[in-house]
Design a protein around this motif. Structure first.
Motif, mmCIF file in Angstrom:
data_model
loop_
_atom_site.group_PDB
_atom_site.id
_atom_site.type_symbol
_atom_site.label_atom_id
_atom_site.label_comp_id
_atom_site.label_asym_id
_atom_site.label_seq_id
_atom_site.Cartn_x
_atom_site.Cartn_y
_atom_site.Cartn_z
ATOM 1 N N THR A 46 0.839 -1.194 0.000
ATOM 2 C CA THR A 46 0.000 0.000 0.000
ATOM 3 C C THR A 46 0.872 1.240 0.000
ATOM 4 O OG1 THR A 46 -0.125 -0.025 2.410
ATOM 5 C CG2 THR A 46 -1.898 -1.158 1.223
ATOM 6 N N VAL A 47 0.282 2.346 -0.428
ATOM 7 C CA VAL A 47 0.985 3.626 -0.458
ATOM 8 C C VAL A 47 1.305 4.038 0.981
ATOM 9 C CG1 VAL A 47 0.800 6.075 -1.054
ATOM 10 C CG2 VAL A 47 -0.201 4.341 -2.560
ATOM 11 N N ARG A 48 2.537 4.466 1.198
ATOM 12 C CA ARG A 48 2.943 4.988 2.506
ATOM 13 C C ARG A 48 2.950 6.508 2.432
ATOM 14 N NH1 ARG A 48 8.034 1.264 2.372
ATOM 15 N NH2 ARG A 48 7.085 -0.751 2.774
ATOM 16 N N LYS A 49 2.286 7.137 3.355
ATOM 17 C CA LYS A 49 2.220 8.598 3.359
ATOM 18 C C LYS A 49 3.061 9.151 4.494
ATOM 19 C CE LYS A 49 -0.816 12.503 3.704
ATOM 20 N NZ LYS A 49 -2.046 13.017 4.212
ATOM 21 N N ASN A 50 3.898 10.151 4.181
ATOM 22 C CA ASN A 50 4.677 10.887 5.165
ATOM 23 C C ASN A 50 4.209 12.338 5.112
ATOM 24 O OD1 ASN A 50 6.267 8.571 5.773
ATOM 25 N ND2 ASN A 50 7.390 8.922 3.871
ATOM 26 N N ALA A 51 4.886 13.220 5.766
ATOM 27 C CA ALA A 51 4.466 14.623 5.837
ATOM 28 C C ALA A 51 4.203 15.218 4.450
ATOM 29 C CB ALA A 51 5.505 15.441 6.586
ATOM 30 N N ASP A 52 5.207 15.259 3.609
ATOM 31 C CA ASP A 52 5.067 15.850 2.275
ATOM 32 C C ASP A 52 5.494 14.888 1.180
ATOM 33 O OD1 ASP A 52 4.126 18.311 3.178
ATOM 34 O OD2 ASP A 52 6.152 19.060 3.528
ATOM 35 N N SER A 53 5.372 13.597 1.452
ATOM 36 C CA SER A 53 5.779 12.636 0.434
ATOM 37 C C SER A 53 4.921 11.380 0.503
ATOM 38 C CB SER A 53 7.255 12.268 0.596
ATOM 39 O OG SER A 53 7.461 11.563 1.800
ATOM 40 N N ASP A 72 5.260 22.873 -3.327
ATOM 41 C CA ASP A 72 4.892 24.022 -4.155
ATOM 42 C C ASP A 72 4.039 23.625 -5.361
ATOM 43 O OD1 ASP A 72 6.383 25.693 -2.441
ATOM 44 O OD2 ASP A 72 8.218 25.320 -3.594
ATOM 45 N N GLY A 73 3.095 22.740 -5.159
ATOM 46 C CA GLY A 73 2.180 22.348 -6.238
ATOM 47 C C GLY A 73 2.789 21.399 -7.261
ATOM 48 N N LYS A 74 3.966 20.858 -6.947
ATOM 49 C CA LYS A 74 4.623 19.912 -7.859
ATOM 50 C C LYS A 74 4.886 18.602 -7.136
ATOM 51 C CE LYS A 74 7.171 23.304 -10.576
ATOM 52 N NZ LYS A 74 8.501 23.741 -11.020
ATOM 53 N N SER A 88 9.482 15.732 -12.584
ATOM 54 C CA SER A 88 8.408 16.286 -11.765
ATOM 55 C C SER A 88 7.181 16.514 -12.624
ATOM 56 C CB SER A 88 8.848 17.587 -11.091
ATOM 57 O OG SER A 88 9.071 18.586 -12.052
ATOM 58 N N LEU A 89 6.052 16.573 -11.943
ATOM 59 C CA LEU A 89 4.780 16.925 -12.556
ATOM 60 C C LEU A 89 4.268 18.163 -11.845
ATOM 61 C CD1 LEU A 89 2.941 13.476 -12.724
ATOM 62 C CD2 LEU A 89 4.013 14.691 -14.614
ATOM 63 N N ALA A 90 3.563 19.019 -12.582
ATOM 64 C CA ALA A 90 3.024 20.241 -11.984
ATOM 65 C C ALA A 90 1.552 20.385 -12.346
ATOM 66 C CB ALA A 90 3.827 21.449 -12.469
ATOM 67 N N ASP A 91 0.946 21.390 -11.752
ATOM 68 C CA ASP A 91 -0.423 21.798 -12.054
ATOM 69 C C ASP A 91 -1.431 20.670 -11.869
ATOM 70 O OD1 ASP A 91 0.679 24.327 -12.672
ATOM 71 O OD2 ASP A 91 1.078 23.674 -14.728
ATOM 72 N N ASP A 92 -2.325 20.508 -12.845
ATOM 73 C CA ASP A 92 -3.414 19.538 -12.729
ATOM 74 C C ASP A 92 -2.899 18.107 -12.614
ATOM 75 O OD1 ASP A 92 -5.237 21.582 -12.874
ATOM 76 O OD2 ASP A 92 -5.626 21.335 -15.020
ATOM 77 N N ALA A 94 -0.060 17.031 -11.295
ATOM 78 C CA ALA A 94 0.472 16.806 -9.951
ATOM 79 C C ALA A 94 -0.659 16.654 -8.946
ATOM 80 C CB ALA A 94 1.389 17.955 -9.542
ATOM 81 N N ASP A 95 -1.673 17.483 -9.066
ATOM 82 C CA ASP A 95 -2.792 17.412 -8.143
ATOM 83 C C ASP A 95 -3.559 16.101 -8.305
ATOM 84 O OD1 ASP A 95 -4.238 18.700 -6.030
ATOM 85 O OD2 ASP A 95 -5.887 18.943 -7.460
ATOM 86 N N LYS A 96 -3.704 15.650 -9.545
ATOM 87 C CA LYS A 96 -4.386 14.381 -9.804
ATOM 88 C C LYS A 96 -3.626 13.217 -9.176
ATOM 89 C CE LYS A 96 -6.372 11.605 -13.499
ATOM 90 N NZ LYS A 96 -6.775 11.561 -14.897
#
Length: 164
Positions: A46-53, A72-74, A88-92, A94-96
């Protein structure tokens, strides 16, 4: 992959080379079948989630296979590429990806990143639907002189694909 190149560079009669290749393929099938059985017995990572990763674990050993850092949205991440080690991915996009990872959709996020960023998720094997770490993938870069022509990844079950 390495043994094929090794055999191709040897000066031996064709029949001997065929016999060696046949024996190696037979051993390879046994190993791949046993590996497939062992992987099927492991719980789905399963996906492991940390503070910003977010980290996708290896299906074979559970170690970190790829880490996506949100800043920063990326979403930035390391690749297995010898020429593009970080993407890296940005904008839509990255958010997706961030939403998919938040929802624990490991396979969907890996497929999306792979299709969007090219060499973005070479750790993902579409044939297996699994993610593997660099220790469980055979990565092979091809060069034409000093020019990079392609990079391939082969998973523990022998699925080979060009990812760059």
């Amino acid at each position: 992959i390495a043994w094929r190149k090794y055999l191709a560079g040897m000066d031996m009669p064709y029949g001997v080379m065929q016999s060696i290749e046949q024996a190696l393929r037979s051993d390879e099938r046994t190993i791949v079948n046993e590996t497939a059985r062992l992987l099927a017995e492991r719980p789905a990572p399963t996906v492991r989630k940390n503070a910003d990763s977010y980290t996708l674990p290896c299906a074979a050993c559970g170690a970190d296979a790829v880490r996506y850092e949100w800043k920063d949205g990326k979403i930035g991440f390391e690749t297995l590429s010898p020429v593009n080690p970080r993407k890296s991915l940005a904008d839509d996009s990255a958010d997706k990806v961030r939403r998919m990872l938040e929802d624990g959709k490991m396979r969907e996020s890996a497929e999306f990143i792979d299709s969007t960023a090219g060499a973005g998720c070479a750790q993902y094997c579409p044939d297996c639907g699994r993610v593997y770490c660099k220790d469980h993938l055979a990565v092979e870069a091809e060069w034409s002189g000093s020019w990079h022509s392609a990079t391939y990844a082969t998973c523990p079950l022998g699925h080979r694909r060009e990812f760059e």
